[in-house]
Design a protein around this motif. Sequence first.
Motif, PDB file in Angstrom:
ATOM      1  N   ALA A 212       0.966  -1.323   0.079  1.00 53.02           N
ATOM      2  CA  ALA A 212      -0.094   0.075   0.032  1.00 53.02           C
ATOM      3  C   ALA A 212       0.816   1.382   0.076  1.00 53.02           C
ATOM      4  N   PHE A 213       0.416   2.137  -0.775  1.00 52.35           N
ATOM      5  CA  PHE A 213       1.427   3.437  -0.923  1.00 52.35           C
ATOM      6  C   PHE A 213       0.168   4.525  -0.499  1.00 52.35           C
ATOM      7  N   TYR A 214       0.768   5.098   0.434  1.00 51.19           N
ATOM      8  CA  TYR A 214      -0.083   6.510   1.172  1.00 51.19           C
ATOM      9  C   TYR A 214      -1.446   5.871   1.276  1.00 51.19           C
ATOM     10  N   PRO A 215      -1.709   4.766   2.041  1.00 56.72           N
ATOM     11  CA  PRO A 215      -3.026   4.127   2.116  1.00 56.72           C
ATOM     12  C   PRO A 215      -3.899   5.150   3.017  1.00 56.72           C
ATOM     13  N   ASP A 216      -5.170   5.010   2.888  1.00 57.95           N
ATOM     14  CA  ASP A 216      -6.261   5.804   3.535  1.00 57.95           C
ATOM     15  C   ASP A 216      -6.240   5.209   4.850  1.00 57.95           C
ATOM     16  N   SER A 237       6.678   2.264   6.447  1.00 55.10           N
ATOM     17  CA  SER A 237       7.386   3.779   6.408  1.00 55.10           C
ATOM     18  C   SER A 237       6.235   4.505   6.433  1.00 55.10           C
ATOM     19  N   GLU A 238       6.649   5.964   6.480  1.00 54.09           N
ATOM     20  CA  GLU A 238       5.570   6.980   6.259  1.00 54.09           C
ATOM     21  C   GLU A 238       4.849   6.834   5.147  1.00 54.09           C
ATOM     22  N   SER A 239       5.344   6.288   3.873  1.00 54.75           N
ATOM     23  CA  SER A 239       4.461   6.329   2.909  1.00 54.75           C
ATOM     24  C   SER A 239       4.150   4.812   2.309  1.00 54.75           C
ATOM     25  N   THR A 240       4.637   3.757   2.806  1.00 56.05           N
ATOM     26  CA  THR A 240       4.551   2.585   2.139  1.00 56.05           C
ATOM     27  C   THR A 240       4.356   1.662   3.341  1.00 56.05           C
ATOM     28  N   TYR A 241       3.363   0.598   3.057  1.00 58.26           N
ATOM     29  CA  TYR A 241       2.927  -0.438   3.883  1.00 58.26           C
ATOM     30  C   TYR A 241       3.169  -1.859   3.055  1.00 58.26           C
ATOM     31  N   VAL A 242       4.012  -2.844   3.408  1.00 56.25           N
ATOM     32  CA  VAL A 242       4.178  -4.088   2.982  1.00 56.25           C
ATOM     33  C   VAL A 242       3.921  -5.047   3.831  1.00 56.25           C
ATOM     34  N   ALA A 243       3.152  -6.037   3.354  1.00 56.32           N
ATOM     35  CA  ALA A 243       2.823  -7.364   4.045  1.00 56.32           C
ATOM     36  C   ALA A 243       2.847  -8.554   3.293  1.00 56.32           C
ATOM     37  N   ALA A 244       3.046  -9.553   3.943  1.00 59.45           N
ATOM     38  CA  ALA A 244       3.175 -11.059   3.259  1.00 59.45           C
ATOM     39  C   ALA A 244       2.901 -11.897   4.440  1.00 59.45           C
ATOM     40  N   GLY A 245       2.606 -13.268   3.827  1.00 62.71           N
ATOM     41  CA  GLY A 245       2.277 -14.256   4.574  1.00 62.71           C
ATOM     42  C   GLY A 245       3.437 -14.759   5.145  1.00 62.71           C
ATOM     43  N   ASP A 246       4.810 -14.421   4.885  1.00 61.86           N
ATOM     44  CA  ASP A 246       5.809 -15.090   5.478  1.00 61.86           C
ATOM     45  C   ASP A 246       7.293 -13.972   5.551  1.00 61.86           C
TER      46      ASP A 246
END
Length: 266
Positions: A212-216, A237-246
């Motif tokens: 997600a980049f600058y998510p609401d 980070s302030e701008s970016t969220y990254v998620a994964a299963g492992d």
Amino acid sequence: METADVEELAAVAERAVRAGGEFLRDEFRDGTVDGEYGTDDVKAAADRAAEERVVSVIRESFPDHAIDAEEAGRSGSSRYEWVVDPLDGTNNFAAGLPMFASAVAVVEDNSPVVSAIYEPLPDTLYLARRGHGATVNGERIRPSESADRLSLEHGTVSFVLGLPAVRDADRRRQGREMVAALDGVCKRVLETWSPCVDWGLLATGRIEGLVAFYPDVYEQYAGSLLAAEAGVESVESESTYVAAGDRATLEALVETLPASVRPKLD
């Protein structure tokens, strides 16, 4: 200061999203969408009407809590704030695409403690309580064994471009660069325009990652708590969220992103 019971918060959150979602289901099946169409968003009458139903349920049980609703804005001041997205996927709803949800998150001192996401068409309810796990339709979501997961090259990754990025030319360009980078390492980059639907897919292991980049905030609180309580690995980070299963997939996704938007791994 009074402390609310987490189970009571969760029960009200479930009732609230069901109230909004059931209304949206009926409106969607009716086939008529009244709204204002902009270049990057739709303001649907159903969005506002669903929000009224969600907020009414919350106010009935917690009249003193603050509410930050996507359509009506913020009201009240309290240790607890309900962040409400009555219709996540408005563009889909207006276009007749069956991918949308109602979502709420209860935030205590700026940290989500409860979230509920309801997809009315498949009748799917996700519920998360901080420190107590997550469920889908009442069944506990458990992290799948690594052997059951697809490798990233064979997997699907959701990309979410938040409105703060959609409405900024430089951020839109960065978003396109991020999609191109992700497309080079996975089978499919999914852009549903309904982040909460994607959060459910991620939490239950049906997709391999989400960026997600600058998510609401209206989706991020609900979705990130669901992911965390379902055992998903994440970094932001302030701008970016990254998620994964492992962890390995998380690291691969982060390293794939352009350095300018890449969150720092611990």
